[in-house]
Design a protein around this motif. Structure first.
Motif, mmCIF file in Angstrom:
data_model
loop_
_atom_site.group_PDB
_atom_site.id
_atom_site.type_symbol
_atom_site.label_atom_id
_atom_site.label_comp_id
_atom_site.label_asym_id
_atom_site.label_seq_id
_atom_site.Cartn_x
_atom_site.Cartn_y
_atom_site.Cartn_z
ATOM 1 N N GLN A 64 0.869 -1.245 0.072
ATOM 2 C CA GLN A 64 0.062 -0.096 0.043
ATOM 3 C C GLN A 64 0.852 1.168 -0.007
ATOM 4 O O GLN A 64 0.713 2.057 -0.701
ATOM 5 N N THR A 65 2.073 1.232 0.691
ATOM 6 C CA THR A 65 3.046 2.313 0.730
ATOM 7 C C THR A 65 3.435 2.805 -0.701
ATOM 8 O O THR A 65 3.571 3.823 -0.985
ATOM 9 N N THR A 102 0.387 5.305 5.781
ATOM 10 C CA THR A 102 -0.262 3.710 5.599
ATOM 11 C C THR A 102 0.646 3.042 6.603
ATOM 12 O O THR A 102 0.155 2.064 7.112
ATOM 13 N N GLU A 103 1.734 3.435 7.338
ATOM 14 C CA GLU A 103 2.525 2.558 8.284
ATOM 15 C C GLU A 103 2.377 3.075 9.595
ATOM 16 O O GLU A 103 1.914 4.085 9.876
ATOM 17 N N LYS A 143 -5.441 10.114 1.755
ATOM 18 C CA LYS A 143 -5.642 8.874 1.001
ATOM 19 C C LYS A 143 -5.904 9.144 -0.509
ATOM 20 O O LYS A 143 -5.666 10.122 -0.830
#
Length: 334
Positions: A64-65, A102-103, A143
């Motif tokens: 995702q990152t 994301t993390e 996002k």
């Protein structure tokens, strides 16, 4: 999440995906740029995306990152004309911005480590300034709807119809194949929903499941994706994955990612980074004496790729062998 909610969420994301697409005119301009031009070329962009994949693997960041970082990078490059010497700063800034979204905070790499491992010549101050510029130009908050968004939804929908498909439809493989596609700027022109469905179809063809093919067709009808559009991108995805599966392809090289850092860099990294086993390179690979307030002209300019291979997940099994000799594509349902 039940099937009804999944399909509803799918539709909502489909209606919003256009807001997160790079400008096609800007992408076309990059593709038309020659190597000796003062602007960013497609080859230069693709090399930096491969570097982002490598950095993602090294720091243990999620797919995702990586996908969000590529989305930010492409949207910025398609909007703002930058010089090649600033591309490294822009790309690493996009990765750092994506990771912060994301993390988990405890898993974020310190900015200094990211710069050192990336073998970049710019400073922390340069990176912070660039992040502000990118965030402002893209109106970025938290996002973006990407091909990975749809790939995860498609995978959930497929599994929601049966419990015996988990062994056949690997999300890990699908993610690796998507990342391989994103390393080519041409796929940035595809709608995320269509690109993800094209990747899904290739995996379904590999496992030869008529049931899952029907699910993919049901998704296509639900989103009103035309046969022509899906066929176009399915063929391009097939060619891309075939290239990666081919023995003539120099990457991925089917080896774990190996990073090259100097002893000085290794000593400056935090203890939780695993670096002692890595080979070294000459101490002069980057200059620690650069000041924190160096100007933009001191940013990295046209460095070579950090690694000859992509992330460690870019190995042979994730790039279907059936695509090597596949000459004929199966027609889509009418």
């Amino acid at each position: 999440m039940d099937a009804f909610k999944l399909m509803k969420e799918l539709r909502v994301n489909y209606e919003q995906e256009a807001h997160y697409l790079p400008k096609e005119t800007g992408l076309s301009l990059i593709e038309s740029t020659t190597e000796d031009d003062s602007r960013i070329s497609a080859k230069c962009r693709d090399a930096k995306v491969e570097d982002l994949w490598s950095l993602t693997s090294f720091f243990g960041y999620s797919t995702q990152t990586f996908v969000l970082a590529v989305n930010l990078l492409d949207r910025f490059l398609a909007m703002i004309r930058i010089q090649p010497k600033h591309l490294s700063c822009v790309s690493v800034s996009c990765l750092h911005m994506a990771a912060k979204v994301t993390e988990e905070e405890c898993n974020l790499a310190p900015t200094g480590d990211l710069i050192r491992i990336g073998q970049c010549r710019f400073t922390v101050s340069d990176l912070c300034r660039m992040e502000k510029i990118v965030a402002e130009k893209l109106n970025f908050k938290s996002k973006a709807i990407t091909a990975l968004t749809f790939l995860h939804l498609y995978h959930q929908i497929a599994l929601s119809h049966s419990t015996d498909r988990k062994e056949k439809l690997s999300l890990e493989k699908l993610e690796a194949q998507l990342k391989a596609c994103l390393c080519r700027i041409s796929f940035s022109k595809a709608k995320p929903s269509v690109l993800a469905l094209s990747v899904l179809r290739q995996e379904i063809e590999g496992v030869r499941s008529e049931d899952m093919l029907e699910i993919a067709y049901h998704i296509q009808r639900h989103l009103k994706i035309t046969d022509g559009e899906l066929l176009l991108w399915s063929e391009r995805v097939a060619r891309c994955l075939s290239d990666y599966a081919s023995p003539e392809c120099s990457k991925p090289n089917h080896k774990k990612l190996q990073w090259i850092v100097s002893r000085r860099t290794a000593q400056n990294l935090h203890s939780y980074r695993v670096v002692p086993e890595l080979p070294t390179i000459p101490e002069g690979c980057w200059d620690e004496s650069e000041s924190e307030d160096s100007c933009e002209d001191m940013m990295s300019s046209g460095e070579e790729s950090l690694s000859s291979s992509l992330g460690s997940d870019a190995e042979g099994p994730f790039f279907p062998l059936h695509l090597r000799r596949q000459k004929h594509r199966q027609p889509l349902h009418a």
